[in-house]
Design an enzyme around this catalytic site. Structure first.
Site, PDB file in Angstrom:
ATOM      1  N   ARG A 103       0.912  -1.157   0.102  1.00  0.00           N
ATOM      2  CA  ARG A 103       0.105   0.019   0.071  1.00  0.00           C
ATOM      3  C   ARG A 103       0.977   1.253  -0.096  1.00  0.00           C
ATOM      4  NH1 ARG A 103      -4.451  -1.132   4.706  1.00  0.00           N
ATOM      5  NH2 ARG A 103      -2.930  -0.170   6.029  1.00  0.00           N
ATOM      6  N   CYS A 107       4.526   8.237  -5.466  1.00  0.00           N
ATOM      7  CA  CYS A 107       5.455   9.386  -5.174  1.00  0.00           C
ATOM      8  C   CYS A 107       4.354  10.740  -5.151  1.00  0.00           C
ATOM      9  CB  CYS A 107       6.460   9.685  -6.422  1.00  0.00           C
ATOM     10  SG  CYS A 107       6.925  11.400  -6.697  1.00  0.00           S
ATOM     11  N   GLU A 142      -4.821   6.958   6.014  1.00  0.00           N
ATOM     12  CA  GLU A 142      -3.719   7.092   6.934  1.00  0.00           C
ATOM     13  C   GLU A 142      -2.512   7.933   6.123  1.00  0.00           C
ATOM     14  OE1 GLU A 142      -3.104   3.155   8.670  1.00  0.00           O
ATOM     15  OE2 GLU A 142      -4.842   3.892  10.062  1.00  0.00           O
ATOM     16  N   CYS A 148       9.833   9.888  -0.789  1.00  0.00           N
ATOM     17  CA  CYS A 148      10.249   9.660  -2.130  1.00  0.00           C
ATOM     18  C   CYS A 148      11.473  10.262  -2.304  1.00  0.00           C
ATOM     19  CB  CYS A 148       9.234   9.779  -3.093  1.00  0.00           C
ATOM     20  SG  CYS A 148       9.714   9.669  -5.010  1.00  0.00           S
ATOM     21  N   CYS A 150      13.035  10.679  -5.684  1.00  0.00           N
ATOM     22  CA  CYS A 150      13.265  10.715  -7.096  1.00  0.00           C
ATOM     23  C   CYS A 150      13.686  12.160  -7.247  1.00  0.00           C
ATOM     24  CB  CYS A 150      11.872  10.463  -7.763  1.00  0.00           C
ATOM     25  SG  CYS A 150      10.788  11.866  -7.874  1.00  0.00           S
ATOM     26  N   GLU A 306     -11.846   3.926  12.645  1.00  0.00           N
ATOM     27  CA  GLU A 306     -11.557   2.257  12.802  1.00  0.00           C
ATOM     28  C   GLU A 306     -11.168   2.297  14.188  1.00  0.00           C
ATOM     29  OE1 GLU A 306      -8.074   1.331  10.256  1.00  0.00           O
ATOM     30  OE2 GLU A 306      -8.766   2.243   8.661  1.00  0.00           O
ATOM     31  N   TRP A 314      -0.647  -8.429  10.943  1.00  0.00           N
ATOM     32  CA  TRP A 314      -0.470  -8.857   9.622  1.00  0.00           C
ATOM     33  C   TRP A 314       0.155 -10.387   9.353  1.00  0.00           C
ATOM     34  CZ3 TRP A 314       0.895  -4.047   5.884  1.00  0.00           C
ATOM     35  CH2 TRP A 314      -0.002  -3.299   5.892  1.00  0.00           C
TER      36      TRP A 314
HETATM   37  C1  GLA Z   1      -4.967   0.675   9.346  1.00  0.00           C
HETATM   38  C2  GLA Z   1      -5.784   0.794   8.030  1.00  0.00           C
HETATM   39  C3  GLA Z   1      -6.570  -0.283   7.791  1.00  0.00           C
HETATM   40  C4  GLA Z   1      -6.107  -1.530   8.118  1.00  0.00           C
HETATM   41  C5  GLA Z   1      -5.583  -1.822   9.417  1.00  0.00           C
HETATM   42  C6  GLA Z   1      -5.268  -3.002  10.416  1.00  0.00           C
HETATM   43  O1  GLA Z   1      -5.248   1.529  10.328  1.00  0.00           O
HETATM   44  O2  GLA Z   1      -6.353   2.062   7.726  1.00  0.00           O
HETATM   45  O3  GLA Z   1      -6.934  -0.284   6.363  1.00  0.00           O
HETATM   46  O4  GLA Z   1      -5.112  -1.724   7.450  1.00  0.00           O
HETATM   47  O5  GLA Z   1      -4.697  -0.513   9.697  1.00  0.00           O
HETATM   48  O6  GLA Z   1      -3.900  -3.199   9.694  1.00  0.00           O
HETATM   49 ZN    ZN Z   2       8.951  11.474  -5.908  1.00  0.00          ZN
END
Ligand code: GLA
Ligand code: ZN
Length: 669
Positions: A103, A107, A142, A148, A150, A306, A314
């Site tokens: 994820r 850049c 988030e 980056c 570059c 969240e 993970w």
């Molecule tokens: C973060 C992300 C979610 C998920 C949780 C748990 O807070 O925003 O998408 O990945 O962590 O890993």
């Molecule tokens: Zn860059």
């Protein structure tokens, strides 16, 4: 009052969507967050959009009276983006680009990425503008990563620096490039340094962390600006096409690679991701402080976007929230001003890297214990909603929370383990134990609205701030500050003054020398007056000479005999406290804070037993007292009697009993 879950319909067969919506409705849920990582599902090929599946999911949710937030899905670029536009992938310090597939690969200066992000945002906003149950948007996910290295980013950083300083002469002066012969003769010579922070650790760049501190601080500011700019491009589109929807982003509490005040400025609402269940059960001081930081960003209530719904991980996972804990975590945030509550995630996914990040439902999709606890909480929230309307925390104590100081301390902590958050929590936790709420404020905030201002480790101290703090004290305010305050100016050069610099008069002390101590070295701190007992100073001490100030604690070691560990100075109509040591024992801070609160005339509603958190939300003629038991023991709390306890419907006698992780909401007015 919105309560619900983060929901990924694209992870499940369509036949299941109806079942999920029904279960959510039965639980009292009325909101979901959707489409966070679904860019490729919505734009499977460049410029070809497919929203039917999401229309269908939204319609099913609508049928069950569930509203939705949609996310701009730019936190994970589709594989085709990386294939067609390789320059959109961020470059590591090694000169290699990130391998696509996790994820946050992008850049932020890539023109292609910014255009593609604007296009999917515009397409979504156009398509969903009139969806009846859509209420808001979350930008990206988030923000904060990656950084980056570059060539485009380097050139852009050079432009940013040029816009800031105007001339090379000024830049050389403000960065102090006479040291190590680092003078620049053209703008093109400026390099991307290695700021400290999680992003750089992830990028494996820690070994580069010895660049000029002034350059590092400006680079950190620049990285923050890139994220803010990227979000602003999206918000502009959302506001234009969906004026009735609110905009938010899921912040990360104490995460501080970005200036969250700036990121929040373009949004209607702050929301954040709260995952407090890790190792052993513990009092959640950190989540309380983080909530106050979140409330402080826009100085208004926030959402949880969240929140822990089960064991998380993970690859390996942590412990399961115990009975009552999911509800307790939610109430702690409610007590600090959360007006929305969304659990991550609805159902545990059977595929992908987050197979072990457990939701309210397990892999089996059955509504079991965690679901039932969330449902109980949701139903209680709806019952409380009319009472909560128009209420927030009205604190009399403020803590100065400044990203520039946080960053400068990361670049040069001074002594091992010195972080702003460590310093802040020493005082914050004492306030928590005393049952007193605090606001986290920008240094530019009007201080006169507070009886007490705590400025821990105020490392970057511009002259105007020192002057405002001094005026605050002379005008009757109570200030508490400590080690390493006032060392630096705005560009991360040391002030050429004896510490505590411009605060000398207000604090009534002089610090001509100081030292960091190695592991295992301790000095004995002896309390005087308001502070009783003996404590251990570790890691760092100022050699503080009291001038006008009274000594609240001194040292026992012969070489520190004439110096103070803590002082109190009456100055003008107010008082200023200084703590020139890192003390191991919380009891030291409890007594100190008690004296500070007394000086400020701040008295808590009640004195809670250890582990019970007290918070008060008030406004619109109402006053609600929240009690949250962070322990697994039954607790008796002395409370004002004859008041309605809103969850049980009973009237209080002199005490309230809280079970393990129990909560109470008492209507004081
Ligand atoms: C973060 C992300 C979610 C998920 C949780 C748990 O807070 O925003 O998408 O990945 O962590 O890993
Ligand atoms: Zn860059």
């Amino acid at each position: 009052m919105y309560v619900g879950a983060d929901y990924y319909p694209e992870h499940w067969p369509r036949e299941r969507w109806e079942v999920d919506a029904k279960l959510m409705q039965e639980a009292g849920f009325n909101v979901v967050r959707l489409a966070e990582f679904a860019w490729v599902n919505m734009e499977p090929m460049e410029g070809c959009f497919e929203f039917d599946w999401l229309d269908e999911a939204l319609a099913i949710l609508h049928k069950h009276d569930i509203s939705a937030l949609l996310c701009t899905p730019t936190a994970v670029m589709p594989a085709w983006v990386a294939r067609k536009y390789p320059e959109t992938l961020a470059m590591l310090p090694t000169g290699k680009r990130i391998t696509w597939g996790v994820r946050k690969n992008n850049c932020f200066t890539s023109g292609a990425y910014r255009l593609l992000s604007e296009r999917i945002t515009r397409a979504m906003a156009t398509h969903f503008a009139d969806t009846p149950n859509l209420i808001g948007w979350q930008t990206d996910n988030e923000f904060g990563h990656p950084v980056c290295c570059c060539d485009t980013c380097r050139a852009d950083f050079q432009d940013w620096v040029r816009a800031k300083y105007g001339t090379l002469e000024e830049l050389n002066r403000r960065w102090g490039t006479h040291f190590w012969g680092h003078k620049y003769t053209t703008w093109g010579e400026i390099q991307i340094p290695a700021p400290s922070g999680t992003a750089w650790r992830l990028a494996g760049a820690d070994h580069l962390g010895t660049h000029n501190p002034s350059l590092c601080l400006d680079y950190q500011r620049y990285c923050s600006h890139l994220n803010v700019r990227f979000q602003r491009d999206q918000v502009r589109i959302l506001r234009e096409l969906c004026p009735d929807h609110f905009t938010t982003h899921n912040f990360m509490g104490a995460f501080s690679d970005l200036n969250y005040y700036d990121l929040a400025e373009d949004l209607d609402l702050v929301s954040w991701d709260n995952y407090p269940v890790w190792d052993r059960p513990a009092i959640s001081y950190g989540s309380a402080a983080a909530a106050d930081v979140m409330r402080g960003l826009k100085r208004k209530n926030f959402w949880i976007m969240e929140q822990t719904a089960g064991p998380g991980g993970w690859s390996v996972f942590g412990r399961n929230p115990r009975p009552g804990e999911i509800r307790k975590i939610a109430y702690q945030q409610l007590a600090h001003g959360a007006d929305g509550q969304v659990w991550f995630r609805w159902r545990t996914c059977t595929a992908g890297r987050e197979q072990y990040w457990h939701g309210l439902l397990g892999h089996d999709g059955k509504p079991l214990r965690r679901y039932r606890e969330a449902a109980q909480t949701a139903k209680e929230y709806h019952k409380l909603a009319p009472e909560l309307e128009g209420t927030t925390i009205k604190a009399e104590v403020a803590i100065v929370y400044d990203y520039e100081t946080i960053w400068a301390l990361r670049i040069q902590p001074g002594f091992p383990g010195n972080t702003y958050h460590e310093a802040m929590q020493r005082y914050y936790n004492a306030l928590f134990r005393a049952g007193v709420n605090a606001d986290m404020i920008k240094p530019t905030e009007d201080l006169s609205q507070y009886r007490v201002v705590i400025a821990p480790d105020l490392f970057i101290l511009p002259d105007d701030l020192a002057k405002r703090l001094t005026d605050y004290v002379s005008g009757g305010g109570v200030l508490l500050t400590d080690c390493r305050s006032g060392v630096k100016d705005e560009t991360n050069l040391c002030h050429d003054r004896t510490l505590p610099g411009l605060l000398t008069e207000a604090l009534g002390i002089v610090i001509e020398e100081y030292e960091a101590m190695g592991d295992g070295v301790e000095y004995t701190v002896v309390g005087k007056q308001a502070i009783e007992g003996q404590y251990a100073a570790v890691k760092y001490v100022d050699w503080t000479t009291p001038k006008d100030a009274e000594v609240l604690a001194s040292f026992e070691q012969w070489h520190l005999e004439s110096f103070a560990a803590a002082t109190r100075n009456r100055f003008g109509k107010g008082s200023a406290y200084y703590v020139g040591a890192v003390v191991s024992e919380p009891a030291f801070y409890d007594q100190l804070i008690a004296d500070v609160l007394k000086a400020g005339g701040v008295s808590p509603v009640l004195a809670p037993p250890e582990g019970v958190e007290v918070s008060v939300r008030e406004g619109a003629g109402k006053k609600l007292l929240f009690l949250v038991n962070h322990t697994e023991e039954r607790q008796q709390v002395s409370v004002p009697s004859g008041k309605p306890e809103l969850l049980s419907g009973e009237t209080t006698s002199e005490t309230v009993t809280l079970d393990a992780y129990g909560v109470a909401v008492i209507k004081l007015e």
